[in-house]
Structure formats: C-alpha cells, structure tokens
Design a protein around this motif. Structure first.
Motif, PDB file in Angstrom:
ATOM      1  N   ILE A 108     -11.636   0.114  -1.286  1.00  0.00           N
ATOM      2  CA  ILE A 108     -10.451   0.754  -0.712  1.00  0.00           C
ATOM      3  C   ILE A 108      -9.327  -0.274  -0.666  1.00  0.00           C
ATOM      4  N   ARG A 109      -8.187   0.095  -1.204  1.00  0.00           N
ATOM      5  CA  ARG A 109      -7.048  -0.818  -1.227  1.00  0.00           C
ATOM      6  C   ARG A 109      -5.962  -0.296  -0.306  1.00  0.00           C
ATOM      7  N   ALA A 110      -5.469  -1.159   0.564  1.00  0.00           N
ATOM      8  CA  ALA A 110      -4.322  -0.849   1.418  1.00  0.00           C
ATOM      9  C   ALA A 110      -3.186  -1.761   0.981  1.00  0.00           C
ATOM     10  N   GLN A 111      -2.020  -1.181   0.790  1.00  0.00           N
ATOM     11  CA  GLN A 111      -0.898  -2.001   0.362  1.00  0.00           C
ATOM     12  C   GLN A 111       0.418  -1.424   0.840  1.00  0.00           C
ATOM     13  N   LYS A 112       1.435  -2.287   0.842  1.00  0.00           N
ATOM     14  CA  LYS A 112       2.762  -1.834   1.228  1.00  0.00           C
ATOM     15  C   LYS A 112       3.367  -1.035   0.096  1.00  0.00           C
ATOM     16  N   SER A 113       4.268  -0.148   0.471  1.00  0.00           N
ATOM     17  CA  SER A 113       5.003   0.612  -0.536  1.00  0.00           C
ATOM     18  C   SER A 113       6.465   0.636  -0.129  1.00  0.00           C
ATOM     19  N   LEU A 161       1.233  -2.728  10.092  1.00  0.00           N
ATOM     20  CA  LEU A 161       0.218  -1.739   9.738  1.00  0.00           C
ATOM     21  C   LEU A 161      -0.526  -2.158   8.471  1.00  0.00           C
ATOM     22  N   VAL A 162       0.202  -2.642   7.473  1.00  0.00           N
ATOM     23  CA  VAL A 162      -0.434  -3.097   6.233  1.00  0.00           C
ATOM     24  C   VAL A 162      -1.455  -4.182   6.560  1.00  0.00           C
ATOM     25  N   GLU A 163      -1.039  -5.164   7.341  1.00  0.00           N
ATOM     26  CA  GLU A 163      -1.938  -6.274   7.674  1.00  0.00           C
ATOM     27  C   GLU A 163      -3.143  -5.786   8.475  1.00  0.00           C
ATOM     28  N   ALA A 164      -2.935  -4.852   9.388  1.00  0.00           N
ATOM     29  CA  ALA A 164      -4.037  -4.321  10.199  1.00  0.00           C
ATOM     30  C   ALA A 164      -5.043  -3.558   9.332  1.00  0.00           C
ATOM     31  N   PHE A 165      -4.549  -2.756   8.398  1.00  0.00           N
ATOM     32  CA  PHE A 165      -5.456  -2.033   7.499  1.00  0.00           C
ATOM     33  C   PHE A 165      -6.237  -3.011   6.629  1.00  0.00           C
ATOM     34  N   LYS A 166      -5.556  -3.996   6.069  1.00  0.00           N
ATOM     35  CA  LYS A 166      -6.232  -4.984   5.216  1.00  0.00           C
ATOM     36  C   LYS A 166      -7.305  -5.727   6.000  1.00  0.00           C
ATOM     37  N   ALA A 167      -6.988  -6.129   7.221  1.00  0.00           N
ATOM     38  CA  ALA A 167      -7.952  -6.872   8.052  1.00  0.00           C
ATOM     39  C   ALA A 167      -9.164  -6.004   8.377  1.00  0.00           C
ATOM     40  N   SER A 168      -8.934  -4.746   8.723  1.00  0.00           N
ATOM     41  CA  SER A 168     -10.035  -3.851   9.053  1.00  0.00           C
ATOM     42  C   SER A 168     -10.939  -3.618   7.852  1.00  0.00           C
ATOM     43  N   SER A 194      -2.588   1.177  17.014  1.00  0.00           N
ATOM     44  CA  SER A 194      -3.785   1.677  17.708  1.00  0.00           C
ATOM     45  C   SER A 194      -4.495   2.793  16.933  1.00  0.00           C
ATOM     46  N   ASP A 195      -3.867   3.330  15.882  1.00  0.00           N
ATOM     47  CA  ASP A 195      -4.471   4.394  15.068  1.00  0.00           C
ATOM     48  C   ASP A 195      -5.251   3.855  13.865  1.00  0.00           C
ATOM     49  N   VAL A 196      -5.091   2.594  13.539  1.00  0.00           N
ATOM     50  CA  VAL A 196      -5.663   2.032  12.314  1.00  0.00           C
ATOM     51  C   VAL A 196      -7.170   2.213  12.260  1.00  0.00           C
ATOM     52  N   GLU A 197      -7.888   1.815  13.315  1.00  0.00           N
ATOM     53  CA  GLU A 197      -9.357   1.899  13.281  1.00  0.00           C
ATOM     54  C   GLU A 197      -9.839   3.339  13.157  1.00  0.00           C
ATOM     55  N   GLU A 198      -9.141   4.266  13.815  1.00  0.00           N
ATOM     56  CA  GLU A 198      -9.530   5.673  13.715  1.00  0.00           C
ATOM     57  C   GLU A 198      -9.349   6.189  12.289  1.00  0.00           C
ATOM     58  N   ILE A 199      -8.245   5.834  11.645  1.00  0.00           N
ATOM     59  CA  ILE A 199      -8.020   6.262  10.263  1.00  0.00           C
ATOM     60  C   ILE A 199      -9.056   5.628   9.336  1.00  0.00           C
ATOM     61  N   THR A 212       6.872   0.265   4.008  1.00  0.00           N
ATOM     62  CA  THR A 212       7.427  -0.909   4.692  1.00  0.00           C
ATOM     63  C   THR A 212       8.923  -1.007   4.409  1.00  0.00           C
ATOM     64  N   ASN A 213       9.509   0.096   3.958  1.00  0.00           N
ATOM     65  CA  ASN A 213      10.912   0.089   3.572  1.00  0.00           C
ATOM     66  C   ASN A 213      11.827  -0.202   4.766  1.00  0.00           C
TER      67      ASN A 213
END
Length: 105
Positions: free
Chosen positions: A46-51, A29-36, A78-83, A11-12
């Motif tokens: 599984i942890r998703a976080q900003k870096s 993207l961070v928020e989308a991964f966390k929500a999913s 649009s790639d979040v759910e696939e990942i 998120t730099n």
C-alpha cells in the motif's frame, strides 16, 4: 500491479479564500499514513503519497484511495489509524468520512 492500494492525500497550498488542504495538515496526514503503513509492514503493498489539488477543497483535507476510488473528506490525524485498519487492511471504507459526489449526467 505494484501496489494493492494507492492513497493520494492532497497537500495543495494556494492563495485563495477557499480552504487549502496543505495548510490544514495535508503533509502531516501523508507522514502519519506512511508511518502507520511502515509500522504494520504494509508499505510494499500500500502506497500513501502526497498529491496536488484533488478538487475537493470544500471537504478538505481530502484524500482518495484507489483502486476503489473511495474519497474521504475532513480527514484528521486522529482518523488515520481507523482508515488504515478498516479500509486499507480490511477493505471496509470508513463511511462517516466518505464523500458522496452527485452522479454526472
């Protein structure tokens, strides 16, 4: 080990001519991964976080999944759910987004 997988999403933001992941949609993207992950009940495993900068600016928005060390570039919302489904749940990296770095001598 507390988490089975750990996802770091750049998120730099920087003042530079190079592409900046944060300004491209890193935080979204961070928020989308966390929500999913939460929706699927996976947030304890599984942890998703900003870096900060992952030093893959040219391929941004970039992210990396550990413990595998799989890097992804040009990740779109649009790639979040696939990942999540392919890699995080079924352990199959999404090859079309995976970054291949040259080997170091």
């Amino acid at each position: 080990m507390k988490f089975k997988k750990h996802v770091f999403i750049c998120t730099n933001d920087k003042e530079a001519p190079k592409k900046s992941c944060g300004s491209v949609h890193g935080m979204e993207l961070v928020e989308a991964f966390k929500a999913s992950l939460k929706e699927k009940g996976l947030q304890l495993d599984i942890r998703a976080q900003k870096s900060g900068c992952l030093d893959a600016c040219a391929f941004g928005p970039s992210m990396v999944v550990y413990p595998e060390g799989v890097w992804y570039g040009n990740v779109q919302l649009s790639d979040v759910e696939e990942i999540v489904e392919s890699h995080l749940v079924n352990n199959q990296p999404v090859e079309r987004l995976a970054l291949k770095f040259p080997a170091r001598a």
